[in-house]
Enzyme design. Structure first.
Site, mmCIF file in Angstrom:
data_model
loop_
_atom_site.group_PDB
_atom_site.id
_atom_site.type_symbol
_atom_site.label_atom_id
_atom_site.label_comp_id
_atom_site.label_asym_id
_atom_site.label_seq_id
_atom_site.Cartn_x
_atom_site.Cartn_y
_atom_site.Cartn_z
ATOM 1 N N GLY A 209 22.151 -4.301 -25.763
ATOM 2 C CA GLY A 209 22.542 -3.807 -27.087
ATOM 3 C C GLY A 209 23.969 -3.313 -27.103
ATOM 4 O O GLY A 209 24.733 -3.562 -26.171
ATOM 5 N N ASN A 210 24.350 -2.627 -28.148
ATOM 6 C CA ASN A 210 25.696 -2.063 -28.247
ATOM 7 C C ASN A 210 25.624 -0.677 -28.889
ATOM 8 O O ASN A 210 24.562 -0.233 -29.310
ATOM 9 C CB ASN A 210 26.623 -3.005 -29.023
#
Ligand code: C5P
Length: 409
Positions: A209-210
């Protein structure tokens, strides 16, 4: 507009004379409120002659006019240039021992502070904390320019040029106007905003993810709803409160987001799609159906095969055609490097993506993910003009983005 120009006691006080003239040339009524220390650098006669008003640093003159309250109450804009470390500290803590600090406590209009001080003072944890508190309160604190300081020193701490402070002040006022006035200038519009960051699962418990918080996308949705638009917010993995009047569709992966965006963009009457979400460019080629186990005996590392995700914005651009096509707005986090500055990279990306507007987020000065404030540059296809806004709250940058969308529509 009634502007209060506060001037604190720094060597850059002389530059405030040029700033005063720029405000006056715009037809504004400017009242200069210096501190006692500022008057050691530039005298009362200069401020009075240039502004056409009497000038005082303290609250004991013209007491019958109650200046310590009225000047702040009546102002449409307060600008303090230079703002010293001392004024920033007083403003943070609500001290009011002279006329300027009283004005800062009584003003309810936009306030812009342009700091100038030596680098050691600007980077001191006390000043850093004060600036952060002031910004969180909605006050615009410009970053100082970098360059020659008093004496032989140089570094961050120079007062920005009067033209730059003037431009930032005008942008602040113009940016705040529509939402402050609550103008329903987007009534009848249907817009789609993506927010947050996509997650690409590796197994039932892990993902790639980020750090996107979704704050910018939520601010865009909130401002558009306040301005009367019908808003669909496609939110990827956010935990923010849904803004009033906004419909939310929740997604997890890039492929989920792709489906939701294409369905929404194809709906008749969709006027704009703003791709504020941070979308993963790659996803794991294989997703394990049960939790991946490690085997410490044989395992000293692992590789994950990734495959390309579709570029959702690029696909929207390719599908465009016909009168009902929504306006397409991309976002890009950019930093300058040896190949060019933030704007150069943003221009290349705008051309490559083929969207109508590109909002470049300047992340050179550190990560802005999750921050409440940002600086953006809005670039439009077919135009060399750049609209720069910030550092201001994400509600304010959102307002500027919608203003640019409306300009173009
Ligand atoms: O090329 P870059 O990832 O910097 O482009 C960012 C813009 O493109 C953002 O508006 C983002 O939402 C969008 N994007 C997309 N699909 C991807 C990657 C980014 O729509 N796979």
């Amino acid at each position: 507009m009634q502007i209060v120009l506060g001037v604190a006691g720094g060597i850059a006080a002389y530059k405030a004379c040029a700033l005063l003239r720029l405000f006056m040339a715009g037809g504004h009524d400017v009242r200069v409120v210096p501190t006692e220390a500022a008057l050691k650098f530039v005298g009362e006669a200069t401020w009075s002659a240039l502004s056409g008003h009497t000038v005082s640093a303290q609250v004991w003159d013209d007491v019958h006019e109650v200046p310590h309250v009225r000047i702040g109450q009546q102002a449409d804009l307060v600008v303090v240039a230079p703002s010293t470390a001392d004024v920033l500290a007083k403003a943070t803590h609500g001290l009011a021992d002279d006329l300027l600090t009283n004005v800062l406590l009584t003003a309810r209009c936009p306030v812009l502070l342009a700091p100038a001080m030596h680098t050691e003072m600007w980077t001191h944890p006390a000043t850093v904390a004060n600036v952060s508190t002031l910004r969180a309160r909605g006050i615009t604190v410009l970053d100082p320019a970098v360059g020659r300081l008093t004496g032989a020193d140089s570094g961050p701490g120079r007062l920005p040029e009067p033209e730059d402070i003037h431009a930032a002040a005008m942008t602040l006022v113009n940016t705040l106007e529509p939402s402050a006035a609550g103008e329903p200038d987007m009534r009848g519009m249907r817009v789609v905003v993506t927010a947050g960051g996509t997650r690409e699962p590796l197994d039932p418990v892990r993902f790639i993810g980020n750090r996107s918080s979704g704050k910018q996308g939520y601010a865009l949705a909130s401002v558009a709803a306040k301005r009367g638009a019908q808003v669909l917010l496609i939110a990827a993995n956010t935990s923010l409160e849904t803004p009033p009047g906004v419909t939310v569709a929740r997604v997890e992966t890039t492929l989920d987001l792709e489906d939701a965006v294409h369905a929404a963009a194809a709906t008749s009457g969709c006027d704009a799609v703003v791709m504020a979400a941070a979308v993963a460019d790659y996803r794991p080629a294989h997703v394990a159906t049960s939790k991946m186990k490690k085997d410490p005996a044989t395992d000293d590392g692992m590789s994950i095969e990734l495959v390309r995700n579709p570029d959702i914005l690029a696909a929207l651009v390719q599908r465009r055609g016909g009168a009902a096509t929504p306006m397409l707005i991309g976002f890009a986090a950019e930093t300058g490097d040896e190949d060019g500055d933030v704007l150069t990279h943003a221009r290349v990306k705008l051309a490559r993506k083929g969207c109508d507007l590109l909002v470049a987020n300047d992340v050179s000065k550190g990560a802005t993910f999750g921050a409440d404030e940002s600086t953006i540059h809005i670039l439009a296809a077919g135009s060399d003009a750049v609209r720069t806004v910030g550092p201001v709250s994400k509600q304010q940058t959102a307002t500027a983005v919608w203003d640019s969308v409306l300009d173009r529509l």
